[in-house]
Write an enzyme that holds these catalytic residues in place. Structure first.
Site, PDB file in Angstrom:
ATOM      1  N   HIS A 140      -0.219  -6.175   5.749  1.00 55.35           N
ATOM      2  CA  HIS A 140      -1.353  -5.688   6.552  1.00 55.35           C
ATOM      3  C   HIS A 140      -2.475  -6.728   6.676  1.00 55.35           C
ATOM      4  O   HIS A 140      -3.610  -6.353   7.010  1.00 55.35           O
ATOM      5  CB  HIS A 140      -1.966  -4.415   5.949  1.00 55.35           C
ATOM      6  CG  HIS A 140      -1.130  -3.174   6.068  1.00 55.35           C
ATOM      7  ND1 HIS A 140       0.008  -2.964   5.350  1.00 55.35           N
ATOM      8  CD2 HIS A 140      -1.298  -2.043   6.806  1.00 55.35           C
ATOM      9  CE1 HIS A 140       0.512  -1.767   5.634  1.00 55.35           C
ATOM     10  NE2 HIS A 140      -0.256  -1.199   6.525  1.00 55.35           N
ATOM     11  N   GLY A 191       3.513  -6.445  10.042  1.00 55.86           N
ATOM     12  CA  GLY A 191       4.280  -5.200  10.078  1.00 55.86           C
ATOM     13  C   GLY A 191       3.530  -4.057  10.728  1.00 55.86           C
ATOM     14  O   GLY A 191       4.132  -3.061  11.131  1.00 55.86           O
ATOM     15  N   GLU A 320       6.291   8.417   8.410  1.00 57.18           N
ATOM     16  CA  GLU A 320       5.190   8.869   9.283  1.00 57.18           C
ATOM     17  C   GLU A 320       5.556   8.587  10.744  1.00 57.18           C
ATOM     18  O   GLU A 320       4.793   7.973  11.498  1.00 57.18           O
ATOM     19  CB  GLU A 320       3.893   8.136   8.913  1.00 57.18           C
ATOM     20  CG  GLU A 320       3.585   8.204   7.420  1.00 57.18           C
ATOM     21  CD  GLU A 320       2.371   7.411   6.979  1.00 57.18           C
ATOM     22  OE1 GLU A 320       1.545   7.953   6.258  1.00 57.18           O
ATOM     23  OE2 GLU A 320       2.252   6.231   7.370  1.00 57.18           O
ATOM     24  N   CYS A 416      -7.163   6.099   5.968  1.00 57.27           N
ATOM     25  CA  CYS A 416      -7.210   5.514   7.315  1.00 57.27           C
ATOM     26  C   CYS A 416      -7.850   6.450   8.334  1.00 57.27           C
ATOM     27  O   CYS A 416      -8.536   6.002   9.252  1.00 57.27           O
ATOM     28  CB  CYS A 416      -5.806   5.135   7.770  1.00 57.27           C
ATOM     29  SG  CYS A 416      -4.598   6.452   7.579  1.00 57.27           S
ATOM     30  N   CYS A 417      -7.634   7.782   8.168  1.00 51.64           N
ATOM     31  CA  CYS A 417      -8.049   8.703   9.238  1.00 51.64           C
ATOM     32  C   CYS A 417      -9.561   8.966   9.308  1.00 51.64           C
ATOM     33  O   CYS A 417     -10.122   8.931  10.413  1.00 51.64           O
ATOM     34  CB  CYS A 417      -7.301  10.024   9.132  1.00 51.64           C
ATOM     35  SG  CYS A 417      -5.514   9.876   9.186  1.00 51.64           S
TER      36      CYS A 417
HETATM   37  O1  FUB Z   1      -0.660   1.401   7.113  1.00 52.92           O
HETATM   38  C1  FUB Z   1      -2.014   1.572   7.453  1.00 52.92           C
HETATM   39  C2  FUB Z   1      -2.281   3.006   7.818  1.00 52.92           C
HETATM   40  O2  FUB Z   1      -2.034   3.828   6.687  1.00 52.92           O
HETATM   41  C3  FUB Z   1      -1.373   3.573   8.873  1.00 52.92           C
HETATM   42  O3  FUB Z   1      -1.787   3.366  10.170  1.00 52.92           O
HETATM   43  C4  FUB Z   1      -1.345   5.006   8.521  1.00 52.92           C
HETATM   44  O4  FUB Z   1      -0.273   5.698   9.109  1.00 52.92           O
HETATM   45  C5  FUB Z   1      -1.270   4.970   7.037  1.00 52.92           C
HETATM   46  O5  FUB Z   1       0.040   4.770   6.627  1.00 52.92           O
HETATM   47 ZN    ZN Z   2      -4.650   7.796   9.448  1.00 48.67          ZN
END
Ligand code: FUB
Ligand code: ZN
Length: 649
Positions: A140, A191, A320, A416-417
């Protein structure tokens, strides 16, 4: 083109004020571990870090201001970046010196955490400096970089803070120098797509082509070499950076085929829509037809076959991810908040490519339903996963449903959300209008004003409405330019009856790809649109096995659901007759003000005295008043059953 939009809408001001007054301060406290809250794991999995956020502390350690270890996900930095981006947008509608000072100090901290060559990632700086860019499938690093660049562009636009922009450019330049075609550069991709979105935004701000070309490189490189991630793993030789992610197939990362050849949405849902957002931005910017077609194909597959009625996407917790066409289980689904936010991003870019109201219809569906369901009415509790059917005991006892939370947690191990939602709501002004030269698309009905200069003068549009309360929209256009302006007003796909007027004269509305076009010359003009907005039944394609024999109810953009608190438990026993009247009533005191829909229904009596199986079909039933609320507002009254798709009698 500099387009200024101000929102002044009864429905959305409440949320934008919540972001400013509650979410931003609350999230700041969480990122600093300055508040005593319960951080929940997003599902039963011991490897998920959930003791604290530590996100700001990670930066302090990387900057040399503190001593200690990195804590949290490898992408923990992105929580801070999304928070900063939300702050940027909020400052634009509610200036706040104190908040600006705090955010400036975060910019200082981030720039101190940046390495001399431009590299920026606290996990690798602190913990594994020798593995920088070695395990990109999992690491990431470019995902976090993309989030920082997005935040930096937004923060620079809001505050003119030069440091944020120079830090972002230094990072983007470092990425440009490190990756790309040719000798001496890494031929690699991350990724998790996101850097592509960030680089495109930096390009739009700076006009520097190299940022767009780097985004294009990443977009075109993905999926070219099916062994790319395996080669990364082999060359690195170490333990996976995220356990288990090393086993994910190429499809999970959308790396199974070059993007131009992908016809179906495969793998991790957020990744897919972030990829599509950048791809559509690139296609709209370069007018590349092949890329446009790729965007359209992926859009069609998602929207026609893999999306929930709530605008949720991702049918399984495993990865997911998307699964297959028409596989839309209501109780084990994923429907991550971020995925619907990503779908909104994608739709916004598609509107730049093509004036087709379907993009705005889907944007609206995702926005008013799954995205909003991602937060509680207090702005301090969040869903990661947004089910269409939930039974508390099943979530608690069935291990395959541990991700389906019944009450929104105060925070999540993978956060993240929540900040994604904050930045989305705070930037809502970016979604209402699309301007293509002298054509203005009105995509969303939100009381607002917009203006821009088309080169020959000022053009301004004012939208008056109390939507979704009513379907009445009044648009005033002041055209001080020398050109005719084409105003295109979306007639939503849910709307069956509508009428319009122009400068007081009734008009016959004809739709072109879902928009009603009105040519507006110099001067001031008034356009009126009256849409019938009433409860409506929806049925899924019979190929969706989970929804056959069921009906969903909506009103305007809002999908409705039933909850145990209003209707009793065992909601699977509740049936809505096909002919039942659907009565709508506004209830100011309920759930912060919602429209409730009621109908006379039937309840089959659940009887635990009866044998589990019997040869008699006889079932006792009684009449039941069914009470429905907007889906986004569920789970605000305690532990509770819920379902969107109702059995139809
Ligand atoms: O991997 C980064 C974030 O964390 C993703 O966009 C979400 O789905 C969660 O897995
Ligand atoms: Zn999220």
């Amino acid at each position: 083109m500099d387009i200024r939009v101000t929102v002044n809408d009864a429905f959305w001001n409440k949320y934008r004020e919540l972001v400013r007054a509650e979410m931003i301060p609350y999230q700041w406290d969480v990122l600093n571990d300055a508040i005593d809250i319960n951080i929940e794991k997003e599902r039963d999995d011991d490897s998920i870090p959930s003791e604290k956020s530590h996100a700001i502390e990670n930066f302090k350690i990387a900057a040399g201001r503190s001593k200690g270890e990195h804590y949290g996900w490898v992408f923990q930095d992105s929580d801070v970046y999304k928070w900063l981006e939300a702050v940027a947008y909020s400052l634009k509608y509610a200036w706040d010196d104190e908040l600006k000072k705090t955010a400036d100090s975060v910019v200082d901290l981030i720039s101190e955490a940046q390495e001399a060559d431009g590299y920026l990632n606290t996990y690798f700086t602190i913990k594994e400096p020798s593995r920088k860019y070695k395990r990109l499938a999992e690491s990431h690093e470019l995902y976090c970089a993309g989030h920082f660049i997005e935040a930096a562009v937004a923060y620079y636009e809001a505050t003119s803070n030069e440091k944020v922009l120079s830090t972002a450019r230094k990072l983007a330049d470092h990425i440009f120098d490190t990756f790309g075609e040719g000798e001496g550069k890494l031929h690699d991709v991350d990724g998790h797509e996101e850097i592509e979105i960030g680089l495109m935004r930096l390009y739009h701000l700076t006009d520097n082509e190299k940022y767009m070309r780097t985004a294009e490189y990443f977009l075109r490189e993905r999926g070219k070499d099916p062994d790319l991630f395996a080669k990364q793993r082999k060359a690195d030789g170490g333990e996976p950076v995220i356990a288990g992610l090393d086993k994910a197939p190429n499809e999970y990362f959308q790396a199974h085929l070059p993007v131009e050849k992908q016809d179906t949405a495969e793998g991790h849902a957020v990744r897919v829509v972030y990829l599509c957002t950048a791809l559509a931005d690139l296609a709209a910017t370069t007018k590349d037809k092949k890329l446009e077609d790729a965007c359209r194909r992926l859009w069609r597959n998602i929207v026609d076959k893999r999306m929930y009625i709530t605008g949720g996407i991702g049918s399984t917790v495993i990865g997911e991810a998307f699964t297959l066409d028409y596989d839309l289980p209501n109780d084990t689904m994923y429907c991550e908040t971020c995925a619907s936010i990503g779908l909104i991003f994608f739709a916004r870019q598609m509107l730049r490519l093509e004036a087709d109201a379907e993009y705005a219809d889907i944007m609206e569906r995702a926005l008013y339903n799954t995205a909003l369901s991602g937060m509680a009415l207090d702005g301090k509790h969040f869903f990661y996963v947004n089910p269409l059917e939930a039974v508390p005991e099943k979530s608690e006892k069935d291990p395959t449903k541990s991700h389906v939370k019944i009450i929104r947690p105060e925070w999540l191990g993978c956060a993240c959300c929540p900040p994604n939602l904050a930045r989305m709501i705070a930037s809502l002004d970016r979604y209402i209008y699309t301007v293509n030269e002298n054509e203005i698309l009105i995509n969303l009905f939100i009381k607002s004003a917009m203006e821009y200069d088309n080169g020959s003068g000022r053009v301004s549009v004012r939208q008056e409405t109390d939507y979704p309360g009513s379907g009445k929209i009044e648009v005033s256009v002041v055209n001080e330019s020398n050109e005719d302006i084409s105003i295109a007003i979306r007639i939503p796909n849910w709307c069956d009856a509508y009428s319009g007027s122009f400068d007081g004269q009734e008009q016959k509305i004809t739709k072109d790809k879902g928009y009603w076009y009105i040519k507006v010359g110099k001067g001031t003009h008034e356009i009126g649109l009256e849409m019938e907005i009433k409860p409506k039944r929806w049925y899924a394609n019979p190929k969706v096995s989970e929804d056959i024999g069921k009906v969903a109810i909506s009103r305007g953009p809002q999908v409705y659901c039933i909850e145990g608190v209003d209707n009793g438990d065992d909601l699977h026993c509740v049936y809505l007759p096909e002919e039942a009247e659907l009565d709508y009533e506004w209830q100011a005191d309920l759930l912060g003000g919602v429209g409730v829909i009621e109908a006379c229904g039937i309840r089959y009596m659940a009887d635990s005295d009866k044998p589990l199986y019997s040869s008699s079909k006889e079932r006792k039933s009684k009449e039941q008043k069914i009470r429905m609320i907007p889906y986004y507002a569920w789970a605000n009254r305690g532990r509770n059953e819920m379902r969107v798709w109702l059995n139809e009698a």
